[in-house]
Design a protein around this motif. Structure first.
Motif, PDB file in Angstrom:
ATOM      1  N   ASN A   1      -2.461  -0.561   7.031  1.00 20.97           N
ATOM      2  CA  ASN A   1      -2.555  -1.224   5.735  1.00 20.97           C
ATOM      3  C   ASN A   1      -1.146  -1.367   5.178  1.00 20.97           C
ATOM      4  N   GLN A   2      -1.035  -2.044   4.039  1.00 24.67           N
ATOM      5  CA  GLN A   2       0.285  -2.287   3.457  1.00 24.67           C
ATOM      6  C   GLN A   2       0.979  -0.987   3.066  1.00 24.67           C
ATOM      7  N   SER A   3       0.221  -0.009   2.637  1.00 24.28           N
ATOM      8  CA  SER A   3       0.816   1.290   2.279  1.00 24.28           C
ATOM      9  C   SER A   3       1.409   1.976   3.496  1.00 24.28           C
ATOM     10  N   ASP A   4       0.710   1.918   4.637  1.00 21.85           N
ATOM     11  CA  ASP A   4       1.225   2.525   5.876  1.00 21.85           C
ATOM     12  C   ASP A   4       2.579   1.928   6.247  1.00 21.85           C
ATOM     13  N   LEU A   5       2.641   0.598   6.245  1.00 18.53           N
ATOM     14  CA  LEU A   5       3.886  -0.075   6.603  1.00 18.53           C
ATOM     15  C   LEU A   5       4.971   0.243   5.571  1.00 18.53           C
ATOM     16  N   GLY A   6       4.609   0.231   4.313  1.00 15.93           N
ATOM     17  CA  GLY A   6       5.567   0.547   3.265  1.00 15.93           C
ATOM     18  C   GLY A   6       6.163   1.938   3.426  1.00 15.93           C
ATOM     19  N   ARG A   7       5.298   2.927   3.685  1.00 14.40           N
ATOM     20  CA  ARG A   7       5.787   4.305   3.881  1.00 14.40           C
ATOM     21  C   ARG A   7       6.757   4.375   5.062  1.00 14.40           C
ATOM     22  N   ALA A   8       6.416   3.685   6.151  1.00 12.46           N
ATOM     23  CA  ALA A   8       7.269   3.715   7.342  1.00 12.46           C
ATOM     24  C   ALA A   8       8.637   3.090   7.075  1.00 12.46           C
ATOM     25  N   LEU A   9       8.692   2.149   6.129  1.00 15.05           N
ATOM     26  CA  LEU A   9       9.941   1.442   5.842  1.00 15.05           C
ATOM     27  C   LEU A   9      10.632   1.935   4.582  1.00 15.05           C
ATOM     28  N   GLY A  10       9.998   2.886   3.874  1.00 18.73           N
ATOM     29  CA  GLY A  10      10.566   3.372   2.627  1.00 18.73           C
ATOM     30  C   GLY A  10      10.405   2.376   1.487  1.00 18.73           C
ATOM     31  N   LEU A  11       9.314   1.631   1.511  1.00 14.01           N
ATOM     32  CA  LEU A  11       9.029   0.609   0.504  1.00 14.01           C
ATOM     33  C   LEU A  11       7.662   0.851  -0.113  1.00 14.01           C
ATOM     34  N   THR A  12       7.381   0.168  -1.208  1.00 15.72           N
ATOM     35  CA  THR A  12       6.056   0.228  -1.814  1.00 15.72           C
ATOM     36  C   THR A  12       5.148  -0.802  -1.165  1.00 15.72           C
ATOM     37  N   PHE A  13       3.844  -0.619  -1.318  1.00 18.36           N
ATOM     38  CA  PHE A  13       2.922  -1.609  -0.778  1.00 18.36           C
ATOM     39  C   PHE A  13       3.091  -2.939  -1.497  1.00 18.36           C
ATOM     40  N   GLN A  14       3.535  -2.890  -2.762  1.00 17.31           N
ATOM     41  CA  GLN A  14       3.761  -4.134  -3.505  1.00 17.31           C
ATOM     42  C   GLN A  14       4.882  -4.951  -2.868  1.00 17.31           C
ATOM     43  N   GLN A  15       5.917  -4.263  -2.391  1.00 17.85           N
ATOM     44  CA  GLN A  15       7.010  -4.970  -1.721  1.00 17.85           C
ATOM     45  C   GLN A  15       6.516  -5.590  -0.418  1.00 17.85           C
ATOM     46  N   ILE A  16       5.672  -4.876   0.304  1.00 15.74           N
ATOM     47  CA  ILE A  16       5.102  -5.426   1.543  1.00 15.74           C
ATOM     48  C   ILE A  16       4.275  -6.659   1.213  1.00 15.74           C
ATOM     49  N   GLN A  17       3.494  -6.607   0.142  1.00 19.41           N
ATOM     50  CA  GLN A  17       2.716  -7.776  -0.305  1.00 19.41           C
ATOM     51  C   GLN A  17       3.622  -8.971  -0.534  1.00 19.41           C
ATOM     52  N   LYS A  18       4.718  -8.755  -1.222  1.00 21.67           N
ATOM     53  CA  LYS A  18       5.647  -9.846  -1.520  1.00 21.67           C
ATOM     54  C   LYS A  18       6.265 -10.397  -0.245  1.00 21.67           C
ATOM     55  N   TYR A  19       6.603  -9.520   0.703  1.00 26.86           N
ATOM     56  CA  TYR A  19       7.118  -9.981   1.993  1.00 26.86           C
ATOM     57  C   TYR A  19       6.081 -10.852   2.694  1.00 26.86           C
ATOM     58  N   GLU A  20       4.843 -10.366   2.739  1.00 27.73           N
ATOM     59  CA  GLU A  20       3.802 -11.058   3.487  1.00 27.73           C
ATOM     60  C   GLU A  20       3.456 -12.416   2.889  1.00 27.73           C
ATOM     61  N   LYS A  21       3.611 -12.564   1.590  1.00 25.38           N
ATOM     62  CA  LYS A  21       3.345 -13.863   0.945  1.00 25.38           C
ATOM     63  C   LYS A  21       4.561 -14.773   0.994  1.00 25.38           C
ATOM     64  N   GLY A  22       5.701 -14.227   1.400  1.00 28.96           N
ATOM     65  CA  GLY A  22       6.926 -15.006   1.420  1.00 28.96           C
ATOM     66  C   GLY A  22       7.592 -15.079   0.065  1.00 28.96           C
ATOM     67  N   ALA A  23       7.047 -14.385  -0.934  1.00 29.72           N
ATOM     68  CA  ALA A  23       7.622 -14.407  -2.275  1.00 29.72           C
ATOM     69  C   ALA A  23       9.008 -13.759  -2.279  1.00 29.72           C
ATOM     70  N   ASN A  24       9.187 -12.710  -1.488  1.00 30.40           N
ATOM     71  CA  ASN A  24      10.484 -12.068  -1.303  1.00 30.40           C
ATOM     72  C   ASN A  24      10.886 -12.240   0.154  1.00 30.40           C
TER      73      ASN A  24
END
Length: 137
Positions: free
Chosen positions: A31-54
């Motif tokens: 899930n987004q939280s798993d990936l975020g933890r592995a990268l030192g990011l929040t799940f919200q940041q992963i969401q933004k990456y996945e939508k292309g917003a960031n």
């Protein structure tokens, strides 16, 4: 002249890369939280990456590729080369549909079916979606 995100939304390449991150994450069962933890990011940041917003920095994309155990080129697969400035407009990217666990699983399982059954599945999905059937080129 560069276009601003406010005028036209995320750049198509950022959306494509983000979508590939999302598809790979879901297909691996994270899930987004798993990936975020592995990268030192929040799940919200992963969401933004996945939508292309960031935009994903090169170093962060490298970290994501290592986490998923894929080549960095994986995230760019499916992108058509853009024409040069002297060439005409390129066709728009088709990324307006969300990837889900179900659509990814269908895409993963379909190649294991015989071609005849693949065509039947395609006909059924087209019928359910209300889209007329066209033979692919």
């Amino acid at each position: 002249m560069p276009r601003s995100a406010a005028e036209h939304g995320p750049h198509p390449v950022d959306r494509h890369v983000g979508r590939r991150v999302c598809e790979k994450r879901i297909s691996l069962g994270y899930n987004q939280s798993d990936l975020g933890r592995a990268l030192g990011l929040t799940f919200q940041q992963i969401q933004k990456y996945e939508k292309g917003a960031n935009r994903i920095s090169a170093s962060k994309l490298w970290d994501i590729a290592r986490f998923f155990n894929v080549d960095i080129g994986y995230f760019f697969q499916g992108l058509a080369a853009q024409p040069g400035l002297a060439e005409g407009e390129a066709p728009a990217f088709e990324h307006d549909f969300p990837a889900t666990r179900y659509s990814i699983e269908v895409a993963r399982l379909t190649p294991s079916l015989p071609v005849r059954q693949q065509k039947l599945v395609l006909d059924m999905v087209r019928e359910m979606a209300g889209k007329p059937g066209d033979e692919p080129a």
